[in-house]
Design an enzyme around this catalytic site. Structure first.
Site, PDB file in Angstrom:
ATOM      1  N   ASP A 178    -126.303  -5.626 -75.657  1.00 55.43           N
ATOM      2  CA  ASP A 178    -126.996  -5.668 -76.950  1.00 55.43           C
ATOM      3  C   ASP A 178    -126.021  -5.751 -78.125  1.00 55.43           C
ATOM      4  OD1 ASP A 178    -129.259  -5.043 -75.297  1.00 55.43           O
ATOM      5  OD2 ASP A 178    -128.914  -2.904 -75.604  1.00 55.43           O
ATOM      6  N   GLU A 213    -138.566  -8.394 -77.892  1.00 60.47           N
ATOM      7  CA  GLU A 213    -137.638  -7.384 -78.423  1.00 60.47           C
ATOM      8  C   GLU A 213    -136.401  -8.098 -78.968  1.00 60.47           C
ATOM      9  OE1 GLU A 213    -136.676  -4.870 -75.053  1.00 60.47           O
ATOM     10  OE2 GLU A 213    -135.540  -6.440 -74.063  1.00 60.47           O
TER      11      GLU A 213
HETATM   12  O1  FUB Z   1    -130.344  -1.794 -73.876  1.00 59.69           O
HETATM   13  C1  FUB Z   1    -131.634  -1.245 -73.752  1.00 59.69           C
HETATM   14  C2  FUB Z   1    -132.668  -2.254 -74.089  1.00 59.69           C
HETATM   15  O2  FUB Z   1    -132.526  -3.382 -73.245  1.00 59.69           O
HETATM   16  C3  FUB Z   1    -132.549  -2.833 -75.473  1.00 59.69           C
HETATM   17  O3  FUB Z   1    -132.975  -1.975 -76.488  1.00 59.69           O
HETATM   18  C4  FUB Z   1    -133.347  -4.054 -75.291  1.00 59.69           C
HETATM   19  O4  FUB Z   1    -133.244  -4.981 -76.330  1.00 59.69           O
HETATM   20  C5  FUB Z   1    -132.815  -4.563 -73.969  1.00 59.69           C
HETATM   21  O5  FUB Z   1    -131.632  -5.286 -74.129  1.00 59.69           O
END
Ligand code: FUB
Length: 338
Positions: free
Chosen positions: A31, A238
Site C-alpha cells: 500500500d 478500496e
Molecule cells: O493492507 C491492508 C489492506 O489491503 C489495505 O488497507 C487495502 O487497500 C488492501 O491493500
C-alpha cells in the site's frame, strides 16, 4: 484456511518477467503512498507481518502493528528503511490492523494518517504528527471525529486545501455506512444499483480534523451514469488516490475482487469523476494498492505484489515503475509482468 505457496518455478518466472523489483526485501511492505517532500521521495507503506491469523473475507489476516517510512534520495537511489515511525501500542484509541496509511506536509510538520480497528472492531482513521517526514510520529489521543472505514489518502491542491479520500468495502466496512451513519446490518447495494463511492472531506487548517461533513464521490461511466454495484471490473472497492496532471484531477482506486487499478478523471477534487481505464493489470496476490507521484518531470506508479513471499496475499512488497500520461490525458496501462 492457509494460502498455498506458488511453485518455485512459477515464482522464478514472475521474477524474470517483473517490470520492477521490490524496493526493500528485509521486511514486507504494501500500500505505498509516495510523496516528494523537500526533493526526496518518502513512501508511507503498510508493514506486513505474519500475524498468524487465518485468512478470511474480513481481511483479519492483515494483522499489521506498525509503520516504517521508506525514503529514496531519487528514483535510482537505494531505498532506506527509517525504522518504526508509529506503533499501534502508542495509539490510545486503536487496537489492531494498522492498514494502508498516507502522509501530508504542511508548515514544517508531517502528518501520518492511518486506519486501525478500535476495541469494538470498527475501523476509524487517526492522525499522528512529527517534525520529520520519517517520524517518529505522535498519535492524537482520539481518532478523527466523523472518520470511518479505511485507506485514507490526502491530496494537497494547488490552492493550499488538503482533502482526505477514504473508504473500502468488505473488510474495510464501507458497506455499513450510508450518509456517514453506521448500520451493522447494511450491505452493498444490489447489482443494478449505483455502487458505493469513495468518501471525501476537506481537512481543517490544523490537519487534524475534517473541516466539513464527509460526502460520497460519484464515479460515472461513459454515458454519465453512476457505475453500478454489479460492475466489478470498474466499481470502486478500496485504495483511493488522487493526483493532478495538466489541471485534470485523476482519482485512482482498486476494484478489489477483480484486482485492477483503475482511474477516473474530473475537474475538481469532489468529482464526479468519469471512468477512463486501467492503470495496472492484476499483480500476484489478492490486493492491489498504489500511489501516483511525480519526481522532477517523471510520474511514477508505486504499487505492490506478493512475488517475494511466493504469493502470500498478506506478505507484499512495494515497487515502483514509470507511469505515462498520453496527450489525450489517458494513462498508459501498465502490465507488471512483461
Ligand atoms: O493492507 C491492508 C489492506 O489491503 C489495505 O488497507 C487495502 O487497500 C488492501 O491493500
Amino acid at each position: 484456511m492457509a494460502e498455498e505457496l506458488l511453485a518455485p518455478e512459477v515464482v522464478a518466472d514472475y521474477k524474470a518477467r517483473a517490470i520492477s523489483q521490490p524496493l526493500v526485501e528485509h521486511i514486507y511492505t504494501a500500500d505505498p503512498s509516495a510523496h516528494v517532500f523537500n526533493g526526496k521521495i518518502y513512501i508511507y507503506p503498510s508493514h506486513d507481518i505474519e500475524a498468524g491469523i487465518p485468512f478470511n473475507d474480513n481481511g483479519d489476516h492483515f494483522g499489521m502493528e506498525d509503520y516504517h517510512v521508506i525514503s529514496l534520495d531519487s528514483p535510482d537511489s537505494p531505498a532506506v528503511d527509517n525504522g518504526v515511525a508509529l506503533h499501534v501500542k502508542d495509539v490510545p484509541w486503536a487496537q489492531r490492523q494498522m492498514w494502508a496509511p498516507d502522509a501530508a506536509h504542511k508548515n514544517g510538520k508531517y502528518y501520518l494518517y492511518f486506519p486501525a480497528k478500535r476495541a469494538d472492531d470498527i475501523f476509524q482513521i487517526g492522525v499522528a504528527v512529527s517534525d520529520s517526514p520519517t517520524g517518529p510520529f505522535t498519535a492524537e489521543p482520539e481518532a478523527i471525529k466523523g472518520s470511518y472505514s479505511i485507506d485514507p489518502a490526502v491530496f494537497e491542491d494547488d490552492d493550499g486545501n488538503y482533502y482526505m479520500y477514504l473508504g473500502g468495502i468488505w473488510g474495510g466496512q464501507l458497506q455499513n455506512y450510508r450518509n456517514n451513519q453506521y448500520h451493522a446490518d447494511l450491505g452493498e447495494p444490489a447489482d443494478h444499483e449505483p455502487a458505493l463511492g469513495p468518501i471525501i472531506a476537506r481537512l481543517s487548517d490544523d490537519m487534524k480534523e475534517f473541516a466539513e461533513e464527509p460526502r460520497e464521490i460519484q464515479i460515472l461511466d461513459e454515458n454519465g451514469q453512476p457505475l453500478l454495484a454489479g460492475d466489478h471490473d470498474r466499481r470502486f472497492f478500496e485504495a483511493s488516490w488522487v493526483h493532478k496532471h495538466n489541471g485534470l484531477y485523476y482519482f485512482s482506486y482498486s476494484t478489489g475482487n477483480t484486482h485492477f487499478l483503475c482511474y477516473a478523471t474530473g475537474d475538481n477534487p469532489y468529482g464526479p469523476f468519469t471512468y477512463r481505464g486501467q492503470i495496472l493489470t492484476p499483480v500476484v496476490g489478492w490486493t492491489t494498492h498504489h500511489s501516483v507521484c511525480k519526481y522532477q518531470d517523471q510520474w511514477y506508479l508505486f504499487y505492490h505484489d506478493s512475488v517475494l513471499s511466493q504469493g502470500i496475499t498478506h506478505l507484499r512488497s512495494i515497487k515502483m515503475a514509470p507511469l505515462t500520461h498520453k496527450a489525450d490525458g489517458s494513462i498508459e496501462t501498465i502490465d507488471p509482468y512483461r
